[in-house]
Write a protein that holds these residues in place. Sequence first.
Motif, PDB file in Angstrom:
ATOM      1  N   GLU A  91       0.737  -1.244  -0.047  1.00 50.67           N
ATOM      2  CA  GLU A  91      -0.141   0.005  -0.033  1.00 50.67           C
ATOM      3  C   GLU A  91       0.932   1.190   0.194  1.00 50.67           C
ATOM      4  O   GLU A  91       0.652   2.360  -0.354  1.00 50.67           O
ATOM      5  N   THR A 131       0.554 -19.114  -6.443  1.00 51.79           N
ATOM      6  CA  THR A 131      -0.803 -18.759  -6.189  1.00 51.79           C
ATOM      7  C   THR A 131      -0.421 -18.058  -4.848  1.00 51.79           C
ATOM      8  O   THR A 131      -0.108 -18.561  -3.835  1.00 51.79           O
ATOM      9  N   LEU A 162      -7.167 -16.606   0.998  1.00 53.98           N
ATOM     10  CA  LEU A 162      -6.335 -16.295  -0.227  1.00 53.98           C
ATOM     11  C   LEU A 162      -6.099 -14.746  -0.289  1.00 53.98           C
ATOM     12  O   LEU A 162      -6.403 -13.943   0.317  1.00 53.98           O
ATOM     13  N   ILE A 215      -5.106  -8.265  -3.905  1.00 58.97           N
ATOM     14  CA  ILE A 215      -6.022  -7.268  -3.306  1.00 58.97           C
ATOM     15  C   ILE A 215      -7.225  -7.399  -3.407  1.00 58.97           C
ATOM     16  O   ILE A 215      -8.181  -7.244  -2.415  1.00 58.97           O
ATOM     17  N   PHE A 216      -7.935  -8.211  -4.652  1.00 56.13           N
ATOM     18  CA  PHE A 216      -9.219  -8.310  -4.864  1.00 56.13           C
ATOM     19  C   PHE A 216      -9.872  -9.359  -3.962  1.00 56.13           C
ATOM     20  O   PHE A 216     -10.919  -9.225  -3.246  1.00 56.13           O
ATOM     21  N   VAL A 217      -9.140 -10.567  -3.857  1.00 52.21           N
ATOM     22  CA  VAL A 217      -9.502 -11.540  -3.066  1.00 52.21           C
ATOM     23  C   VAL A 217      -9.631 -11.133  -1.481  1.00 52.21           C
ATOM     24  O   VAL A 217     -10.461 -11.427  -0.990  1.00 52.21           O
ATOM     25  N   GLU A 218      -8.469 -10.364  -1.036  1.00 52.44           N
ATOM     26  CA  GLU A 218      -8.563  -9.818   0.095  1.00 52.44           C
ATOM     27  C   GLU A 218      -9.774  -9.011   0.600  1.00 52.44           C
ATOM     28  O   GLU A 218     -10.395  -8.918   1.755  1.00 52.44           O
ATOM     29  N   ALA A 219     -10.090  -8.222  -0.538  1.00 46.91           N
ATOM     30  CA  ALA A 219     -11.248  -7.579  -0.282  1.00 46.91           C
ATOM     31  C   ALA A 219     -12.410  -8.486  -0.063  1.00 46.91           C
ATOM     32  O   ALA A 219     -13.419  -7.718   0.439  1.00 46.91           O
ATOM     33  N   LEU A 220     -12.674  -9.459  -0.880  1.00 48.41           N
ATOM     34  CA  LEU A 220     -13.586 -10.457  -0.938  1.00 48.41           C
ATOM     35  C   LEU A 220     -13.600 -11.169   0.664  1.00 48.41           C
ATOM     36  O   LEU A 220     -14.454 -11.848   0.812  1.00 48.41           O
ATOM     37  N   ASP A 278     -11.910 -13.921   2.071  1.00 43.58           N
ATOM     38  CA  ASP A 278     -12.165 -15.415   1.865  1.00 43.58           C
ATOM     39  C   ASP A 278     -10.924 -15.885   2.780  1.00 43.58           C
ATOM     40  O   ASP A 278      -9.844 -16.379   2.421  1.00 43.58           O
ATOM     41  N   ARG A 313     -13.603 -20.136   0.092  1.00 41.66           N
ATOM     42  CA  ARG A 313     -14.585 -20.482  -1.012  1.00 41.66           C
ATOM     43  C   ARG A 313     -13.849 -20.794  -2.270  1.00 41.66           C
ATOM     44  O   ARG A 313     -14.158 -21.295  -3.229  1.00 41.66           O
ATOM     45  N   GLY A 314     -12.585 -20.164  -2.138  1.00 44.78           N
ATOM     46  CA  GLY A 314     -11.710 -20.285  -3.612  1.00 44.78           C
ATOM     47  C   GLY A 314     -11.153 -21.517  -3.540  1.00 44.78           C
ATOM     48  O   GLY A 314     -10.381 -21.816  -4.619  1.00 44.78           O
ATOM     49  N   PRO A 338      -4.320  -8.743   7.244  1.00 47.56           N
ATOM     50  CA  PRO A 338      -3.286  -9.099   6.494  1.00 47.56           C
ATOM     51  C   PRO A 338      -2.577  -7.534   6.112  1.00 47.56           C
ATOM     52  O   PRO A 338      -3.504  -6.600   5.769  1.00 47.56           O
ATOM     53  N   SER A 339      -1.285  -7.756   5.951  1.00 47.12           N
ATOM     54  CA  SER A 339      -0.869  -6.481   5.410  1.00 47.12           C
ATOM     55  C   SER A 339      -0.846  -6.182   4.093  1.00 47.12           C
ATOM     56  O   SER A 339      -0.835  -7.142   3.052  1.00 47.12           O
TER      57      SER A 339
END
Lengths: 740, 740
Positions: A564, A603, A623, A626-631, A633, A654-655, A739-740
């Motif tokens: 970030e 991965t 998982l 950045i997108f997966v962290e936003a979701l 899981d 879920r993944g 998570p960082s």
Amino acid sequence: MPVLKGDLSAVFEPRRVALVGASDQPGKTGELFWRNLASFPGEVVPVTSSAETVAGHKAYPTLRDVEGEIDLAVVVVPAAGVPAVIRDASAKGVSAAIVISGGFAEAGPGGIRLHDELVAAARAGGVRIVGPNCFGVQNCDLPLNASMAAGTPRGGGGISLVTQSGAYGMAIHSLGLDEQIGFAKVYAAGNKADIGDAELLRYLADDGASRTLCFFLESLPDGRAFFEAACRATPRKPVIVAMTGRSVDGVRAARSHTAGLAGSERVWRAAFEQAGVILVRSGLEMMDVARALDSQPPPVGRRVAVITNSGGTGVELTDLLADEGLEVPELSVKLQDELRLLLPPLASPGNPVDLTPVWSRFAELYPLLVDRLARSGEVDAVVPVLLQRSASDERVAMGIRDAVDRLRADGVRVPVYVCWVAPRTSRPNADLLQAGGVPCFEWPERTARALGHAARYGEARAPASAGAVGPAAGSVAASAGSASAGSALGSASAGSALAGVPGPALAPGWLGIDAAAEVLAGTGIQTVAGRICGTAADAVVAADDLGYPVVVKAVHPTLLHKTEAGGVRLDLGDPSAVQAAAAELLMLASGAAVLVQPQVPGTELIVGGLRDPQFGPTVLVGLGGIFVEALDDTALGLAPLNHEAARGLVGKLRGYPVLAGARGAEPIDLDAVAAVITAVGDLLVTTPEIAELDLNPVLAAPDGCVAVDWRILVENPPGQDQERPQDSPRHAGETRRRPS
Amino acid sequence: MPVLKGDLSAVFEPRRVALVGASDQPGKTGELFWRNLASFPGEVVPVTSSAETVAGHKAYPTLRDVEGEIDLAVVVVPAAGVPAVIRDASAKGVSAAIVISGGFAEAGPGGIRLHDELVAAARAGGVRIVGPNCFGVQNCDLPLNASMAAGTPRGGGGISLVTQSGAYGMAIHSLGLDEQIGFAKVYAAGNKADIGDAELLRYLADDGASRTLCFFLESLPDGRAFFEAACRATPRKPVIVAMTGRSVDGVRAARSHTAGLAGSERVWRAAFEQAGVILVRSGLEMMDVARALDSQPPPVGRRVAVITNSGGTGVELTDLLADEGLEVPELSVKLQDELRLLLPPLASPGNPVDLTPVWSRFAELYPLLVDRLARSGEVDAVVPVLLQRSASDERVAMGIRDAVDRLRADGVRVPVYVCWVAPRTSRPNADLLQAGGVPCFEWPERTARALGHAARYGEARAPASAGAVGPAAGSVAASAGSASAGSALGSASAGSALAGVPGPALAPGWLGIDAAAEVLAGTGIQTVAGRICGTAADAVVAADDLGYPVVVKAVHPTLLHKTEAGGVRLDLGDPSAVQAAAAELLMLASGAAVLVQPQVPGTELIVGGLRDPQFGPTVLVGLGGIFVEALDDTALGLAPLNHEAARGLVGKLRGYPVLAGARGAEPIDLDAVAAVITAVGDLLVTTPEIAELDLNPVLAAPDGCVAVDWRILVENPPGQDQERPQDSPRHAGETRRRPS
């Protein structure tokens, strides 16, 4: 039954009881308790300094003056007088005291002082304390009604209820009276000055009369001990927990009400799931699940037969059952043919079996169909829907009750639950069913919810389900995990080389990159090689040595969240790219260095560990990206986690299907990931000074996995706590680690 | 009121009614209806060929024989006789008929023939048909009880209920009678041979007596029309829908019960949300929301004050309200100080306001606190929790009812809902509140659920919320979308160059890459340049022309899911890499070609369009990438979607914060993405022969977005349907389109 000191038997099974503050003057609390205790089969001794006798019984001024042994003192005097009463109890050798009186820790500084005095007095003589500030205790079988309630619910039932809220406990109790629900024991915990929930759980788990355990909690300070007790209890009997004070507002409300705070929600959810606890959102849901499980054998699978006199209600119930993960499967052609012979012409022999409004035949058809379907081998539970006056009449109710009795007599262990959608005037017939051991739930939604819990519980414990997939398999894996949790520290895997590293080796604070890598190496966790460089020229040399492409990352105490902060440069293919990237990153902060690592394919996963204030060592896997962290899981598990439990944790993502190779992806090495999870858990268990650790990302490939960024926070172990390097939320709503 | 032919007034507001199949012999259906119709203030004319008189009234052998006009015929003769009755009704000029009789489409081939005869007879004379196979119709205010139920619920209420299930409708009706819920109209749809749900919704939306509309549906064949009617109705009054037959098993159950099938769940969920419909899971939930909204003004925000005599119940309710997205905010210091003066010493003036068990003061304190909190300006709703006998007594109930009356008289529009947790013996006091217009919900869970719906409804309609964020903003955006939906096709954006393209230009089947790109270009959607090559050498030439790095993809009719088939090679940096990749891909299938495209940076999104069989043109947007697809982060909207609605759709994605720039990501061009969504929607609206289209992925960058893979399926437009190129599921549980 002999009463043992220190044990809780004196609370639930006393031989002789003293009522301290007894009275025979109507309107006094002491008189209410005197009346409520009247049904106790043993002697109740009045203790009071205001009268010579109470209702014709000789009264004693203090507990010390009582002749003979007292197992249990019920204390209703004002708070200020309670410490003296407990000192008397200690001197007298009383085993336990139920302190009804309020005005302790919940009532400000003066109350906290009284609390401390009470606890000291009790400890001095080994008197176990229920409350203070509680509604009381009931043993419905004895009966012992040492509570504010005017009577006990029906005895002979197996439901034992522990409630932190007195008034809400009374409401649940009153529901039990209204709806003919049988209880074993009711315990109001109040301020929990002495006896904790874990100890109660251990006691009730071993209590033969208690077959279904309910805990209505507002706080759980002994979370880890409760978890471990639950792991041992749930294979034998259901443990149902309602945890309130979950929301931020709820926590605030709970604080003003009791002294406790609910723990971090995600951790306790994971802990309860791992322990096989049935988690519910409300007291009503708790009672519905309890009555489903207590009066009928649990379903061993998810197939439900519905018998209805209303197509629309059958469809709604089918939907709601599906929402719970249950099925209403089409019946076999053979069975349908058989049922068709019994049914009226327009009726449907499928599932739901729709009788149509043939009122005159309901008393015959409902019991007959309950019987046939339960014996068919095609379903795991049968739900007759009794809609409107015609289907909820007394003959239908009696017929179903008798049919269920016959099934049980014949050893058929398929449960029957009634879905009740009838006018208020029919309600006595529901009570008739309920009293006969057939639970009745009002409207499809409560029926489906209770049945969902019952089926998940039953399926997880059915021998055949060991290899099953889906949520039940999660529970099975959790049980396996819990077995190892039973032996706690002993099960940390032998591979942990760190078990012998003494505390002083790890200084409080964030460990340096190399020191942290060394700790991880000791547990078998692989980290990507790398070199810390102070200049861009050194970075180029390092890249040449490590091989292209490389990654260059800024290293500085203020840059914990490197991505970030723009502190990570990926995929640098040649010396000039490295030179440029390093030069820029070194300018990000004064005193910054750069870390040069070879770029690794794979991965992105996150594996982390934290030490929850209530539940202890906890591992997170998720998982990455950045997108997966936003979701969001992620999955959590309490350490230690053996290989199977660690695999189970990954399986909850879920993944997971993609990790396992769905959608054209190459499957990652799940065993290697599980090994990292196990190692993180073991490290937390064996090394109490590690407060948090973050492997983010771990890059998982088909042939192994490796951490490419890692952080370890060392603190003084619990008990020696001095100062934490950064503030951490200890309350509900947020896990500490991010998570960082 | 004059009754207009073709309109539904004759069904609900007839002046003169005929009962066909009337009887005065107890036990006959004709006698039951005769009794039920006795309360009708107009004349009821008996029609029967079996008697000269019915209960002393002259009976007519057929409708044709009746003297004078008949607005409504209620038909209870056996199915075989119904078509003749409707022919008579047509001849007589009867406006409408309620056909109670069963034995039509639900009863197999013979019934379907009768259904066809009935419909033909009705159409011939313009007779509107309710049912057949239904429970009947009630207008509680008139009253008209043309139903099987022994009475109507209380009139004067604004709840109008349309139910497809007769029996379940009766159960809801019976709940209304038990709990003093006032209704306006009750309509059982049965087989829906003529009148559809959309027409009913339009009628009831314009009916002044109907203030809260409830639809209990098992199927919705006129989905698009219902959606459009709902868009127009929900700004004026709440529309509550329970849609059953959602699950696969539920659909099977619904099929055996009625002739309809529930539509694709994700589409109807999106449609209802977009239209501002309140979607519920069960009949009980529907009635709870309806009574909350019908008897009290809706909350204009999410702040709730809780008044309780049980701390534990207050905490549980606070949690459950938080689960619904509501808040129980701490009260201001000033208000707390003011309340403290009223409250007993240990009570908490925070929120929940905890009275403690001061039984003797409940009748004074509950009404006083309801009043103060409602007038405080600090909360949007007030919930007194009445727990146990002491708080649920008659004086407390009357006091709260009177306090609410005073609030309304003074124009204070803060609603009050009671959370009722009391023994059965206190129930008459709940009825007292309910009859007085204060809804009582049993236990915290039903209270929180009803209040959650009410607050979302109220907030979305409050003037101040136009700029608010969160779920309410979604509803606001949806309303904006619905406004355009009101004008349907007319609002497709002017940019659509395709509006004039004639049908024959698009041949049925999957369009070729270039043809599809041309269609997209006409709408303003950008596609990545590319060249189709038949040999590896041509591919290298193409790559040289397009510029490196390039992507090479296999092109062949059998390779629709290219990624999963291994047919995509990314990031090819030089001619030799292109040569090798192309050579391999050309071997994947006989006759394959390769598509060479420049590699484009950006975030992967999916935008797709489908034509739902019930709801018509629908657009999907989602995050792309295999993991994100596995986590299924997508949103659906019914086309046309204007720019604001399209932005709203993107805003519903869980990963939206990252698209907008969270976590260090560069924000993508959201306006460009919205433009693609709008263009896809307009394309579907203006070009009926496009059945499906897929832009997957769309790569979105900070300065625009571009489709890099696209597919368009052309079919004969609805009505000319001949054969679809591939089978598609048309039922619930699965949207047709799947990202490739």
